[in-house]
Design a protein around this motif. Structure first.
Motif, PDB file in Angstrom:
ATOM      1  N   HIS A  32      51.253  82.997  52.769  1.00 46.95           N
ATOM      2  CA  HIS A  32      52.583  83.608  52.775  1.00 46.95           C
ATOM      3  C   HIS A  32      53.300  83.285  51.472  1.00 46.95           C
ATOM      4  N   CYS A  33      53.586  84.318  50.682  1.00 48.22           N
ATOM      5  CA  CYS A  33      54.352  84.135  49.448  1.00 48.22           C
ATOM      6  C   CYS A  33      55.109  85.416  49.154  1.00 48.22           C
ATOM      7  N   HIS A  34      55.911  85.356  48.102  1.00 49.85           N
ATOM      8  CA  HIS A  34      56.693  86.514  47.676  1.00 49.85           C
ATOM      9  C   HIS A  34      56.399  86.861  46.216  1.00 49.85           C
ATOM     10  N   THR A 154      51.000  88.407  49.954  1.00 49.47           N
ATOM     11  CA  THR A 154      52.381  88.737  49.631  1.00 49.47           C
ATOM     12  C   THR A 154      53.082  89.299  50.874  1.00 49.47           C
ATOM     13  N   THR A 155      54.320  89.722  50.723  1.00 47.78           N
ATOM     14  CA  THR A 155      55.124  90.169  51.860  1.00 47.78           C
ATOM     15  C   THR A 155      55.791  91.482  51.497  1.00 47.78           C
ATOM     16  N   GLU A 156      55.512  92.535  52.272  1.00 46.04           N
ATOM     17  CA  GLU A 156      56.030  93.857  51.931  1.00 46.04           C
ATOM     18  C   GLU A 156      56.744  94.528  53.111  1.00 46.04           C
ATOM     19  N   THR A 179      48.509  91.306  52.266  1.00 45.18           N
ATOM     20  CA  THR A 179      49.946  91.475  52.437  1.00 45.18           C
ATOM     21  C   THR A 179      50.333  91.169  53.871  1.00 45.18           C
ATOM     22  N   ARG A 182      56.581  93.235  56.941  1.00 42.82           N
ATOM     23  CA  ARG A 182      57.872  92.626  57.281  1.00 42.82           C
ATOM     24  C   ARG A 182      58.906  93.710  57.615  1.00 42.82           C
ATOM     25  N   ASP A 312      68.976  86.377  47.867  1.00 44.55           N
ATOM     26  CA  ASP A 312      67.885  85.541  47.342  1.00 44.55           C
ATOM     27  C   ASP A 312      68.197  84.993  45.955  1.00 44.55           C
ATOM     28  N   ASP A 409      55.347  80.141  49.913  1.00 40.96           N
ATOM     29  CA  ASP A 409      56.561  80.907  50.207  1.00 40.96           C
ATOM     30  C   ASP A 409      57.360  81.138  48.925  1.00 40.96           C
ATOM     31  N   ARG A 411      58.140  82.803  44.813  1.00 43.71           N
ATOM     32  CA  ARG A 411      58.141  83.961  43.931  1.00 43.71           C
ATOM     33  C   ARG A 411      57.602  83.614  42.546  1.00 43.71           C
TER      34      ARG A 411
END
Length: 464
Positions: A32-34, A154-156, A179, A182, A312, A409, A411
């Motif tokens: 899990h990351c951005h 990643t998170t989309e 991915t 979300r 953010d 988690d 960026r």
């Protein structure tokens, strides 16, 4: 001896052996990351350390603001070198904040810089890192390889095209990128932006969304699209899990009311959120996905700065929501239908560590090893003290041997030494207890457990 050395954070011989012989060599699955997928797919090269390390890092920004650094040198129009100089000046004041450890570990691992960062060393560090970043081997993909990263996830949002993920998958890159789906913007019906978001979802789903059934259909189309592109995870960032049951007709009426621009009551908002979360969770179960819930953040507290800089950017904190009862009802509603998929609960309030550690045991039913997980300490808790408290709660009330370990988690492409940091903390916990006689001096078995928590458990759990 430099501040960062081979046995950093490892207090006993047992801890040192566990880390060097079992944990350090394991690959990294960052589930899990951005990170921006475009930078990975394009194999971006960053011009200097400010662009890769300070831009976008609200951890650093909060520290600089606290020290009295003007926003010009944080998110403003100052030069990259000026911004780095102000960060370097801040670093000596961050002692006992995890930023001090992370800063020096990251400089050491990526650039072989072992000098302490300060106002005095800023120019030399900036020059050396700029030279390295513009040399072969320092592109995004190579930075991931340097840290032995096997997979990044990643998170989309559902409206994302996933073009960058597809392009990387079709290339000869050795780093894998997956991915997580979300869909929070399609759940939060109380938001003023809800209807505008659905208009965007209509475009990518290629259908009108006028009814609640339309919304479910559109989301299912996007879930199937993500699944076809290799997605096997969802992620939700929520204050708390909603659980306010309603009939299907009531939920349909609530949705229609919102689409007509009418105000909703608090109960109506909770009823809709509950229905949508249950629908999505049952869909994840059908497809065999892992669902993740990040709970407990109080976001966007400073409305003045939020208006200037957006979300953010460093204006969030820990919330003190009631978690146990609604979370239990939500998980139970799924389990009763045998539609509870593999689930990870991330807790932001340390007061709730034991609540969450005991909650997962209610729904680990013997079908899958570690089916319901207490996720690693995250955001404000992904530091030594937070990690130790999370692992102690999990150890005392569950099985840490089944734990799927660390994630960034983050960026930032310079955040992956946090896995090393976690592994050192993990090995120190086990090693110190071996040293004190609280655990047997069985290096082979405890070494296996450490290897499992570092990599093997996640590899088995996610099956990327």
């Amino acid at each position: 001896m430099s501040f960062i050395h081979d046995n950093f954070l490892l207090e006993t011989k047992q801890a040192q052996e566990l880390y060097h012989n079992y944990a350090a060599k394991m690959p990294i699955i960052d589930y899990h990351c951005h990170l921006p997928p475009a930078d990975i797919a394009n194999d971006t090269v960053f011009e200097n350390i400010t662009k890769i390390w300070i831009n976008g890092d609200h951890y650093k920004w909060r520290a600089m603001r606290t020290l009295g650094v003007d926003e010009t040198y944080i998110t403003g129009n100052a030069s990259d070198k000026e911004k780095f100089a102000h960060w370097a000046k801040t670093v000596p004041y961050t002692m006992r904040n995890p930023l001090y450890h992370w800063t020096h570990l990251e400089l050491a691992r990526y650039y072989d810089v072992y000098d302490l960062l300060s106002e005095k060393t800023a120019d030399a560090v900036y020059a050396k890192t700029a030279e390295l970043l513009n040399s072969p081997g320092y592109s995004c993909q190579n930075l991931l390889k340097k840290m032995n990263v096997e997979v990044v996830c990643t998170t989309e949002d559902p409206i994302d095209s996933l073009d960058h993920h597809a392009r990387l998958a079709q290339s000869d890159a050795t780093v894998k990128m997956s991915t997580a789906f979300r869909p929070d913007k399609a759940i939060m019906i109380g938001s003023d932006a809800f209807n505008a978001y659905l208009d965007s979802l209509e475009n990518v789903a290629e259908m009108d969304i006028r009814t609640y059934d339309d919304l479910k259909t559109a989301l299912r189309k996007r879930i199937d699209y993500f699944h076809e592109h290799g997605c096997r995870l969802s992620d939700h960032g929520l204050n708390q899990i909603s659980f306010e049951p309603a009939t299907e007709s009531e939920v349909k009426a609530i949705f229609s009311k919102k689409r007509e621009g009418k105000a909703l009551s608090r109960i109506e908002v909770l009823q809709f959120e509950t229905a949508m979360l249950l629908y999505l969770a049952e869909t994840y179960h059908e497809l065999g996905w892992v669902q993740q819930y990040h709970l407990g953040a109080l976001r966007n507290n400073n409305t003045r700065m939020l208006a200037q800089l957006g979300p953010d950017t460093g204006w969030d904190s820990i919330g003190d929501y009631s978690q146990a009862e609604t979370l239990s009802k939500f998980l139970n509603a799924l389990d009763t239908k045998d539609k509870l998929t593999k689930t990870i609960l991330y807790n932001l309030n340390p007061a709730d560590n034991e609540v969450m550690a005991t909650m997962i045991g209610n729904f680990n039913d013997g079908t899958i090893k570690g089916k319901v997980q207490l996720g690693s300490g995250w955001w404000f808790l992904d530091q030594k003290d937070g990690m130790e408290k999370q692992m102690n709660a999990l150890s005392n009330m569950g099985l840490i041997s089944c734990f799927i370990g660390m994630l960034t988690d983050s960026r930032s492409f310079m955040s992956f030494p946090r896995h090393e940091y976690f592994r050192r903390v993990l090995c120190n916990l086990f090693g110190n207890e071996m040293h004190r006689g609280e655990l047997p001096n069985d290096m082979e078995w405890i070494g296996k457990l450490v290897s499992d928590i570092s990599y093997n458990n996640a590899n088995e759990y996610f099956k990327f």
